[in-house]
Design a protein around this motif. Structure first.
Motif: not given
Length: 80
Positions: A33-54
């Protein structure tokens, strides 16, 4: 006529065991569940801002995700 039932304590059939193992493997691929939540957060960040993997992993860790959860989320976005 009723179907035969296994006696109590008898081992499940090989097929049932294989099916259970396959289901467990598929569930593990989805992550916790925590990993899936992290995925949703990561997708949310990528929707509005560019990030490197690190950078995205560091952002998720800042939010309170473990390094493993953050890495899972970022990897699952395809940001390899």
């Amino acid at each position: 006529m009723q179907p035969r039932q296994r006696p109590p304590g008898s081992p499940p059939s090989r097929r049932l065991a294989e099916d259970a193992a396959k289901a467990a493997e598929e569930e593990a691929k989805k992550g916790t569940v925590s990993q899936r939540n992290a995925l949703r957060s990561a997708e949310s960040y990528l929707d509005f801002q560019g990030f490197s993997r690190k950078g995205l992993i560091k952002q998720l860790e800042f939010e309170g995700y473990t390094a493993e959860q953050a890495a899972f989320g970022v990897t699952s976005t395809g940001l390899g």
